[in-house]
Design an enzyme around this catalytic site. Structure first.
Site, mmCIF file in Angstrom:
data_model
loop_
_atom_site.group_PDB
_atom_site.id
_atom_site.type_symbol
_atom_site.label_atom_id
_atom_site.label_comp_id
_atom_site.label_asym_id
_atom_site.label_seq_id
_atom_site.Cartn_x
_atom_site.Cartn_y
_atom_site.Cartn_z
ATOM 1 N N HIS A 161 49.197 -28.837 -8.856
ATOM 2 C CA HIS A 161 50.194 -29.528 -9.692
ATOM 3 C C HIS A 161 49.716 -30.932 -10.079
ATOM 4 O O HIS A 161 50.534 -31.811 -10.345
ATOM 5 C CB HIS A 161 51.552 -29.645 -8.990
ATOM 6 C CG HIS A 161 52.002 -28.394 -8.299
ATOM 7 N ND1 HIS A 161 52.870 -27.482 -8.878
ATOM 8 C CD2 HIS A 161 51.682 -27.872 -7.082
ATOM 9 C CE1 HIS A 161 53.081 -26.482 -8.044
ATOM 10 N NE2 HIS A 161 52.360 -26.682 -6.939
ATOM 11 N N SER A 282 35.407 -48.593 -29.106
ATOM 12 C CA SER A 282 36.551 -48.761 -29.997
ATOM 13 C C SER A 282 36.222 -49.856 -30.996
ATOM 14 O O SER A 282 35.536 -50.826 -30.664
ATOM 15 C CB SER A 282 37.786 -49.152 -29.185
ATOM 16 O OG SER A 282 38.726 -49.804 -30.012
ATOM 17 N N LYS A 288 36.727 -50.847 -24.433
ATOM 18 C CA LYS A 288 36.903 -49.397 -24.383
ATOM 19 C C LYS A 288 35.588 -48.624 -24.356
ATOM 20 O O LYS A 288 34.633 -48.949 -25.020
ATOM 21 C CB LYS A 288 37.706 -48.912 -25.605
ATOM 22 C CG LYS A 288 39.165 -49.287 -25.599
ATOM 23 C CD LYS A 288 39.957 -48.651 -24.468
ATOM 24 C CE LYS A 288 40.208 -47.167 -24.695
ATOM 25 N NZ LYS A 288 41.207 -46.918 -25.747
ATOM 26 N N GLU A 295 36.929 -34.995 -25.255
ATOM 27 C CA GLU A 295 38.161 -34.716 -26.005
ATOM 28 C C GLU A 295 37.919 -33.662 -27.082
ATOM 29 O O GLU A 295 38.743 -32.765 -27.299
ATOM 30 C CB GLU A 295 38.694 -35.994 -26.641
ATOM 31 C CG GLU A 295 39.140 -37.025 -25.614
ATOM 32 C CD GLU A 295 39.360 -38.388 -26.264
ATOM 33 O OE1 GLU A 295 40.493 -38.662 -26.670
ATOM 34 O OE2 GLU A 295 38.399 -39.164 -26.382
#
Ligand code: ARG
Length: 463
Positions: A161, A282, A288, A295
């Site tokens: 979980h 970024s 970043k 992704e």
């Protein structure tokens, strides 16, 4: 090159050429030119067989053979003018062959049809993709085994979980993905073996009256045998669906792993550092480092599974044998294959380059009362409590630690004995995460020795 008023292949029956919209919806050359090499290989095998069986003369076969090589090199050099009026790769090649060698070109299509031709071309293309799929999986499995070997005894939290459950080893987690990609590998090999039957010579749908030798063309093209039923041979796209099915399941696996890498590389987890080579920055936030490759891999399942659904839906309800609907097969498979290979390669690169943050993994493994099960197991082993009662005692100790704001190993012996007087100082031996994973020696368990056995098994398989 083409006669616009009526088609040069079937113009005999037609008084007028197609409407522009008809041509636009009908033409597949925009995408099936990717099958050029397969189309020419199929035609060469067919022509050689037509000569060997005496259906055409040796000199015609030789002219066809040389002409096809010329056409192939024109295509490879980017000098071939593909024509939409000629609809697809099959007619583009044949029309150009006619220009190059003249009359013998007209004998090539004896005893075959575009229906068995396209099935053959597409099968040859998909077969190559199965082989590339296999290689991509093997590379990724190697990378994962390498990570597992390096970190067979690094401890990290195991989750259920996405809540801390029990400590596991990094190597064990990596080897879980090895098992998943190994099942993909087995699906690929299985499907590759099943699909390797030649449709060539099934002709339009019924076979042919010419004394062709389908065994000969099957062998020349590397097929194990000719497909046994001509109706099935021209209307079967199961091989493409097998590919998309295996690709979909693999993309799902890739997506799960990619998701873990996205989570693990976040500032909140810091379980891994992805390399600069597989990250992006970024344009506005200088700090970043984004896991874009992970992704995008996570997202690829969308188009790959989409292709699977699309082709399944195209094929559903089609009567035997060939229907033009089936021309919609190629773009789906092309796109899925391109993106699958890219995702596999990107995952392979990311896995090879990533660095585990061993200290953070261990700190996280120790948090969240992750060794509560070890405590309960100790009570069962050492005090003879039934597991259900031990579970209850442990729950009370977890609640006590939570109240005190500490971890289980930080409770004193007195604290423990206030809940269960049978507890002795031996309990502290099982509360550490390294002891916890080392004790999980059951077959398939997370203990470092078990992980090393699996790593050794895989290194032997991979050679
Ligand atoms: N371009 C067609 C396809 O991709 C080739 C077969 C066409 N056959 C036919 N009878 N119209 O399926």
């Amino acid at each position: 090159m083409s006669d616009k008023t009526s088609n040069q292949m079937w113009g005999g029956r037609f008084a007028a050429g197609p409407d522009a919209i008809m041509e636009a919806i009908n033409a597949s050359i925009g995408f099936d030119k990717r099958l050029a090499a397969q189309d020419i290989a199929g035609s060469r095998a067919h022509a050689a067989m037509l000569a060997a069986t005496g259906i055409i003369s040796d000199s015609d076969a030789e002219a066809i053979r040389e002409g096809l090589l010329t056409v192939l090199s024109e295509i490879e050099r980017g000098e071939f003018a593909f024509s939409t009026a000629l609809e697809d790769i099959h007619m583009n090649v044949e029309a150009r062959l006619k220009e190059v060698v003249g009359e013998p070109a007209g004998r090539l299509h004896t005893g075959r049809s575009r229906n068995d031709q396209v099935a053959t071309d597409f099968k040859l293309w998909v077969r190559d993709q199965f082989d590339a799929f296999e290689q991509g999986l093997l590379a990724l499995i190697r990378a994962l085994v390498g990570q597992a070997e390096a970190g067979a005894d690094w401890v990290m939290p195991g989750f259920t979980h996405l809540q801390t459950a029990q400590p596991v080893t990094w190597g064990h987690h990596m080897m879980a993905y090895v098992e998943m990609f190994a099942r993909d590998l087995s699906r690929v090999r299985d499907a590759r073996a099943r699909m390797n039957e030649s449709p060539l010579g099934a002709a339009a749908l019924a076979g042919t009256g010419f004394p062709i030798d389908r065994h000969m063309t099957a062998q020349a093209l590397g097929f194990d045998r000719p497909a046994a039923n001509s109706l099935d041979a021209v209307s079967d796209r199961d091989f493409a669906l097998d590919f998309l099915g295996a690709a979909s399941i693999c993309a799902m696996h890739l997506s799960r792993f990619a998701e873990e890498l996205v989570i693990w590389s976040s500032a909140q987890f810091r379980f891994v550092a992805l390399s600069d080579r597989f990250s992006t920055g970024s344009s506005i936030m200088p700090q970043k480092k984004n896991p874009d490759a992970a992704e995008l891999i996570r997202a690829k399942i969308g188009r790959i599974f989409g292709a699977n659904v699309a082709l399944m839906t195209v094929m559903k309800g089609l009567p035997l044998a060939y229907s033009k609907d089936m021309q919609e097969d190629k773009e789906q498979v092309f796109d899925a294959a391109d993106n699958l290979m890219l995702a596999l390669a990107a995952m392979d690169g990311m896995v090879r380059d990533m660095t585990a943050n061993v200290a953070n993994l261990e700190a996280a493994a120790s948090a969240g009362f992750s060794t509560a099960t070890d405590l309960a197991d100790w009570l069962v082993r050492e005090t003879g409590l039934p597991f259900r009662a031990a579970h209850h005692v442990t729950g009370a100790l977890v609640a006590m630690a939570e109240r005190k704001g500490c971890d289980l190993p930080d409770l004193s012996l007195e604290d423990m004995q206030s809940v269960s007087p049978a507890i002795t100082s031996g309990i502290f031996d099982v509360l550490g995460v390294h002891n916890s994973v080392a004790s999980r020696l059951s077959y398939g368990g997370t203990a470092p020795v078990r992980v090393r056995e699996q790593v050794a098994r895989w290194k032997e398989i991979l050679g």
